[in-house]
Design a protein around this motif. Sequence first.
Motif, mmCIF file in Angstrom:
data_model
loop_
_atom_site.group_PDB
_atom_site.id
_atom_site.type_symbol
_atom_site.label_atom_id
_atom_site.label_comp_id
_atom_site.label_asym_id
_atom_site.label_seq_id
_atom_site.Cartn_x
_atom_site.Cartn_y
_atom_site.Cartn_z
ATOM 1 N N LEU A 2 1.279 -1.325 0.007
ATOM 2 C CA LEU A 2 0.267 -0.013 0.372
ATOM 3 C C LEU A 2 0.876 1.143 0.350
ATOM 4 C CD1 LEU A 2 -2.492 -0.913 2.909
ATOM 5 C CD2 LEU A 2 -2.923 -0.945 0.396
ATOM 6 N N LEU A 3 0.551 2.122 -0.446
ATOM 7 C CA LEU A 3 1.263 3.737 -0.536
ATOM 8 C C LEU A 3 0.410 4.417 -0.403
ATOM 9 C CD1 LEU A 3 2.628 3.798 -4.067
ATOM 10 C CD2 LEU A 3 3.883 3.145 -1.704
ATOM 11 N N ILE A 4 0.788 5.293 0.454
ATOM 12 C CA ILE A 4 -0.054 6.414 1.524
ATOM 13 C C ILE A 4 -0.879 7.311 0.326
ATOM 14 C CG2 ILE A 4 -1.118 9.018 3.024
ATOM 15 C CD1 ILE A 4 0.696 5.837 4.106
ATOM 16 N N PHE A 55 -11.122 -14.152 -2.060
ATOM 17 C CA PHE A 55 -12.190 -13.291 -1.324
ATOM 18 C C PHE A 55 -11.526 -11.831 -1.571
ATOM 19 C CE2 PHE A 55 -12.686 -17.425 1.316
ATOM 20 C CZ PHE A 55 -13.972 -17.168 1.467
ATOM 21 N N SER A 56 -12.116 -11.145 -1.984
ATOM 22 C CA SER A 56 -11.597 -9.498 -2.258
ATOM 23 C C SER A 56 -12.495 -8.556 -1.218
ATOM 24 C CB SER A 56 -11.760 -9.555 -3.484
ATOM 25 O OG SER A 56 -10.310 -10.730 -3.947
ATOM 26 N N THR A 57 -11.115 -7.895 -0.873
ATOM 27 C CA THR A 57 -11.706 -6.335 0.235
ATOM 28 C C THR A 57 -11.310 -5.083 -0.289
ATOM 29 O OG1 THR A 57 -13.099 -5.082 1.637
ATOM 30 C CG2 THR A 57 -10.865 -6.736 2.236
ATOM 31 N N GLN A 58 -11.817 -4.127 0.089
ATOM 32 C CA GLN A 58 -11.240 -2.415 -1.157
ATOM 33 C C GLN A 58 -9.854 -1.908 0.407
ATOM 34 O OE1 GLN A 58 -13.051 -0.150 -3.480
ATOM 35 N NE2 GLN A 58 -11.935 -0.792 -4.807
ATOM 36 N N VAL A 59 -9.183 -1.622 0.596
ATOM 37 C CA VAL A 59 -8.836 -0.942 2.038
ATOM 38 C C VAL A 59 -7.772 0.409 1.494
ATOM 39 C CG1 VAL A 59 -7.096 -1.392 3.549
ATOM 40 C CG2 VAL A 59 -8.118 -2.932 2.583
ATOM 41 N N THR A 60 -8.374 0.985 2.356
ATOM 42 C CA THR A 60 -7.288 2.496 1.086
ATOM 43 C C THR A 60 -6.949 2.781 2.893
ATOM 44 O OG1 THR A 60 -9.731 3.907 0.956
ATOM 45 C CG2 THR A 60 -8.373 5.395 2.058
ATOM 46 N N ALA A 61 -5.494 3.420 2.233
ATOM 47 C CA ALA A 61 -4.262 3.424 3.665
ATOM 48 C C ALA A 61 -4.006 4.968 3.826
ATOM 49 C CB ALA A 61 -3.030 3.375 2.840
ATOM 50 N N SER A 62 -5.156 5.748 4.687
ATOM 51 C CA SER A 62 -5.354 6.753 4.568
ATOM 52 C C SER A 62 -3.321 7.216 6.002
ATOM 53 C CB SER A 62 -6.064 7.078 6.173
ATOM 54 O OG SER A 62 -6.118 6.145 7.246
ATOM 55 N N LEU A 63 -3.226 6.132 6.748
ATOM 56 C CA LEU A 63 -2.338 6.610 7.648
ATOM 57 C C LEU A 63 -0.603 5.423 6.682
ATOM 58 C CD1 LEU A 63 -3.975 6.809 10.663
ATOM 59 C CD2 LEU A 63 -3.855 8.455 9.920
ATOM 60 N N PRO A 64 0.809 6.120 7.305
ATOM 61 C CA PRO A 64 1.499 4.930 6.829
ATOM 62 C C PRO A 64 1.814 4.533 8.266
ATOM 63 C CG PRO A 64 2.409 7.139 7.508
ATOM 64 C CD PRO A 64 0.697 7.261 7.850
ATOM 65 N N GLY A 65 1.993 3.243 8.125
ATOM 66 C CA GLY A 65 2.227 1.729 8.958
ATOM 67 C C GLY A 65 1.967 0.718 8.787
ATOM 68 N N GLU A 66 1.967 -0.250 9.584
ATOM 69 C CA GLU A 66 1.149 -0.906 9.297
ATOM 70 C C GLU A 66 -0.436 -1.521 9.475
ATOM 71 O OE1 GLU A 66 3.690 -4.867 11.165
ATOM 72 O OE2 GLU A 66 1.663 -4.971 12.650
ATOM 73 N N TYR A 67 -0.942 -2.407 9.188
ATOM 74 C CA TYR A 67 -2.137 -2.626 8.819
ATOM 75 C C TYR A 67 -2.861 -3.988 9.552
ATOM 76 C CZ TYR A 67 -3.254 2.030 7.192
ATOM 77 O OH TYR A 67 -3.481 3.102 6.652
ATOM 78 N N ALA A 68 -3.631 -4.408 10.064
ATOM 79 C CA ALA A 68 -4.001 -5.382 10.597
ATOM 80 C C ALA A 68 -5.627 -6.148 9.742
ATOM 81 C CB ALA A 68 -4.501 -5.766 11.832
ATOM 82 N N LEU A 69 -6.225 -6.737 8.592
ATOM 83 C CA LEU A 69 -6.312 -7.001 8.259
ATOM 84 C C LEU A 69 -7.476 -8.376 8.730
ATOM 85 C CD1 LEU A 69 -8.631 -6.381 5.891
ATOM 86 C CD2 LEU A 69 -7.655 -7.342 4.094
ATOM 87 N N VAL A 70 -8.531 -8.356 9.466
ATOM 88 C CA VAL A 70 -8.910 -9.817 9.393
ATOM 89 C C VAL A 70 -10.157 -9.746 9.073
ATOM 90 C CG1 VAL A 70 -10.195 -10.360 11.564
ATOM 91 C CG2 VAL A 70 -8.297 -9.145 12.000
ATOM 92 N N ALA A 89 1.671 0.288 4.835
ATOM 93 C CA ALA A 89 1.020 1.570 4.004
ATOM 94 C C ALA A 89 3.015 2.251 4.080
ATOM 95 C CB ALA A 89 0.417 2.148 4.321
ATOM 96 N N ALA A 90 3.502 2.664 3.342
ATOM 97 C CA ALA A 90 4.600 3.028 2.734
ATOM 98 C C ALA A 90 4.280 4.386 2.101
ATOM 99 C CB ALA A 90 5.952 2.501 2.500
ATOM 100 N N TYR A 91 5.619 5.310 2.677
ATOM 101 C CA TYR A 91 4.987 7.008 2.399
ATOM 102 C C TYR A 91 5.995 6.491 0.191
ATOM 103 C CZ TYR A 91 5.452 8.269 6.220
ATOM 104 O OH TYR A 91 5.429 9.150 7.454
ATOM 105 N N THR A 92 6.671 5.757 0.096
ATOM 106 C CA THR A 92 7.493 5.421 -0.933
ATOM 107 C C THR A 92 7.131 3.740 -1.480
ATOM 108 O OG1 THR A 92 8.800 5.161 -1.102
ATOM 109 C CG2 THR A 92 8.283 7.207 -1.517
ATOM 110 N N ASN A 93 7.185 3.891 -2.996
ATOM 111 C CA ASN A 93 6.816 1.896 -3.499
ATOM 112 C C ASN A 93 8.925 1.872 -3.189
ATOM 113 O OD1 ASN A 93 6.373 -0.094 -3.986
ATOM 114 N ND2 ASN A 93 5.420 0.831 -6.794
ATOM 115 N N VAL A 94 8.732 1.436 -1.575
ATOM 116 C CA VAL A 94 9.866 0.714 -1.871
ATOM 117 C C VAL A 94 9.624 -1.206 -2.053
ATOM 118 C CG1 VAL A 94 10.798 -1.140 0.614
ATOM 119 C CG2 VAL A 94 9.229 1.471 1.228
#
Length: 274
Positions: A2-4, A55-70, A89-94
Amino acid sequence: MLLIGDTQTISRVESFPAAETVIGATANLVRPDGSQQSGLSVSWTPTVAATSVTFSTQVTASLPGEYALVWQIHLGDGQVLNRYQRLFAAYTNVGDLIRRRLNETSLVLPEADLDAEVSFTVTSLVDRFVPLQMAGGYGGLAGLDQDRFDRAVGLLTALRLRACRAKSVPIGEIDRVQLGQNGFQFANGQAEEQKPLEQQWLEEALIALGHVGPIHTLYQSAAASYKPFVVSGPTRNAQSQGALETLASGVIRLLTDSWQVGTPPEDYAADYEE
């Protein structure tokens, strides 16, 4: 990865020993700041009984850092499956940087693998440097510091992954690869006096990391306090903040929990103070 500001479709595949029918599924997202987004809409295919369902869902990365999707998956036989997925979610494409250095593609090195490894590297660096923690951690980076830190993270992650990559494709140091009855030689083309590739990547990462504002300030302070005419090393206060060496020390080891300049034990840097 993810990117911000991105909204991406995240997928996962569930396999079953026998054909199962999915009667419902939802997903909950825990953001880096601990806030939650519940009840994400989930689609799946096929919609009939099958041994493998995507299975598929949509996620929006509003903040930088680690997300947990359950994920919560309800099957026709009454089973309820709970699955945890780590996203970053990173600032750049790491991820692209890591793949370029390892000469890999997204098919061989998928996002799920990179998310976990990048998260580990970021957490390790933030844990190491107290000034980063005081500045808000990864989410507190601003301006050029975001690019510099991400570059260091990408290089350090690629360096760590390089040792465990499959050797069917030579990337520099392999002289011969044997695949069944077929073998081939690969010359690295490097002069003997050149530094190993891993050392080059580490030095690039250190340069990038050394220009990140809070870390740069920390090491400037450590350098200013260095006295060349006494046996000295980082004080315990400096060590506790992540400044683990003086100008006279060797290459910094960023991702270790103990710091030793030499042997015997009395040479530990933390024990030398003016």
